[in-house]
Design a protein around this motif. Sequence first.
Motif, PDB file in Angstrom:
ATOM      1  N   ASP A   1      19.978 -25.341  41.705  1.00 24.28           N
ATOM      2  CA  ASP A   1      20.683 -26.536  41.234  1.00 24.28           C
ATOM      3  C   ASP A   1      21.878 -26.800  42.156  1.00 24.28           C
ATOM      4  OD1 ASP A   1      21.208 -28.710  39.608  1.00 24.28           O
ATOM      5  OD2 ASP A   1      22.315 -27.560  38.111  1.00 24.28           O
TER       6      ASP A   1
ATOM      7  N   HIS B   1      17.638 -35.356  41.142  1.00 22.51           N
ATOM      8  CA  HIS B   1      18.191 -35.383  39.781  1.00 22.51           C
ATOM      9  C   HIS B   1      17.687 -36.598  39.001  1.00 22.51           C
ATOM     10  CE1 HIS B   1      20.710 -32.045  40.912  1.00 22.51           C
ATOM     11  NE2 HIS B   1      21.133 -31.954  39.669  1.00 22.51           N
TER      12      HIS B   1
ATOM     13  N   HIS C   1      16.911 -27.541  33.423  1.00 19.88           N
ATOM     14  CA  HIS C   1      17.372 -28.379  34.532  1.00 19.88           C
ATOM     15  C   HIS C   1      17.059 -27.806  35.919  1.00 19.88           C
ATOM     16  CE1 HIS C   1      19.783 -31.246  36.664  1.00 19.88           C
ATOM     17  NE2 HIS C   1      20.611 -30.317  37.097  1.00 19.88           N
TER      18      HIS C   1
ATOM     19  N   ASN D   1      14.421 -29.406  38.519  1.00 20.53           N
ATOM     20  CA  ASN D   1      14.843 -29.836  39.855  1.00 20.53           C
ATOM     21  C   ASN D   1      13.934 -29.264  40.934  1.00 20.53           C
ATOM     22  OD1 ASN D   1      17.052 -31.428  39.322  1.00 20.53           O
ATOM     23  ND2 ASN D   1      18.541 -29.777  39.563  1.00 20.53           N
TER      24      ASN D   1
ATOM     25  N   HIS E   1      22.382 -29.995  44.522  1.00 17.43           N
ATOM     26  CA  HIS E   1      23.600 -30.829  44.434  1.00 17.43           C
ATOM     27  C   HIS E   1      24.177 -31.063  45.828  1.00 17.43           C
ATOM     28  CE1 HIS E   1      24.515 -29.318  40.108  1.00 17.43           C
ATOM     29  NE2 HIS E   1      23.704 -30.345  40.099  1.00 17.43           N
TER      30      HIS E   1
HETATM   31 ZN    ZN Z   1      22.136 -30.425  38.589  1.00 15.62          ZN
END
Ligand code: ZN
Length: 352
Positions: A192, A254, A268, A272, A196
């Motif tokens: 994650d 996302h 999550h 992803n 990002h």
């Molecule tokens: Zn995230």
Amino acid sequence: MAPIKNFISPKIYFNKGGIDQLSNFIGNYRVGKDEYCVVFIDEFFEGTDINLLGDTENIITYYVSTEIEPETALIDMYVEKIKIQDKKISCIVGIGGGIVMDVAKAISIMLTNDGETENYQGWDLVANKPLPKIGVPTISGTGSEVSRTTVLTSPKKKQGINSVYSMFDQLILDPTLLNTVDPIQRFYTGMDCYIHSVESISGSYLNEFSKQYAEKALELCRKYFLDSGSDAELMMASMFGGYSIVYSEVGICHALSYGISHVFGYHHGEANCIVFNYLEEYYPEYVPEFKNMLKRYDISLPKDITKDISEDDLESMVNMTLLMEKPLNNALGDNWRDILTREKIRELYLKM
Ligand code: ZN
């Protein structure tokens, strides 16, 4: 006028074993003797002999299940449970990964704002100042510890409460708390952070501030997932990845992954990864590197998950993606709707 994005960093206490200071930090917010602190803690710690709360007094503790990502109804339920006790609450603490931190963030907001939680999903909809909150991450990667969003699922959608009021006031970063995380969860949550940083550094919203943090987060992720890095480094990567998106935004991954989580229930980080695997045309520099990380950690991603998807579910995923205007604008520019058309989104989902 669009709200001014004033970078806010919580107070940060970084120390191995820093959790020992939690009661002191709670004490900073407790004015009267009869005031209480509400602590949300990952249910993983329930029944273990790991005592994270020490001998802290006047606390109301809730163990939070991390089986599914937090729903707005869960937040409304906690708010009711807390209000019914009729105690003066001085602060909120979240000890856990992204899920528990998001619960703590949402509660701090909903104890001072009226109505139902789902009314606040969106950008800058929170009116009243929240209760002070302390975040203690025990899993690193989501950046939730420093982000201005509180990601929640409601019956209709998965979307964050994006507000400056979502931010923690105080963090305790104690790398020893990561000891208990299993390798697969470590991977998905760490990715994650990687994603990002990739989405931030590849987007048009990027400024120098975001770029510097994204570069450092990427460097640390590479070290951790392709070479060898420490938990303290992973913890810093998570924070830098989170800082990086304050002035930029996430991107296509996302925007698509929320639909995957909403319909199929994947967490999550894993959602992803399922999506990012198919985004080489948008992130050509990074998807091959991500695949190397998958290989090194011997992760086999869920496949063919949309094989038997109903038309209704697919439609709702496409609609949810199209709600993510800012991330898609960041990734593809003002004419993003011409590039990521409904058909294109469907096509991408059907590959997964
Ligand atoms: Zn995230």
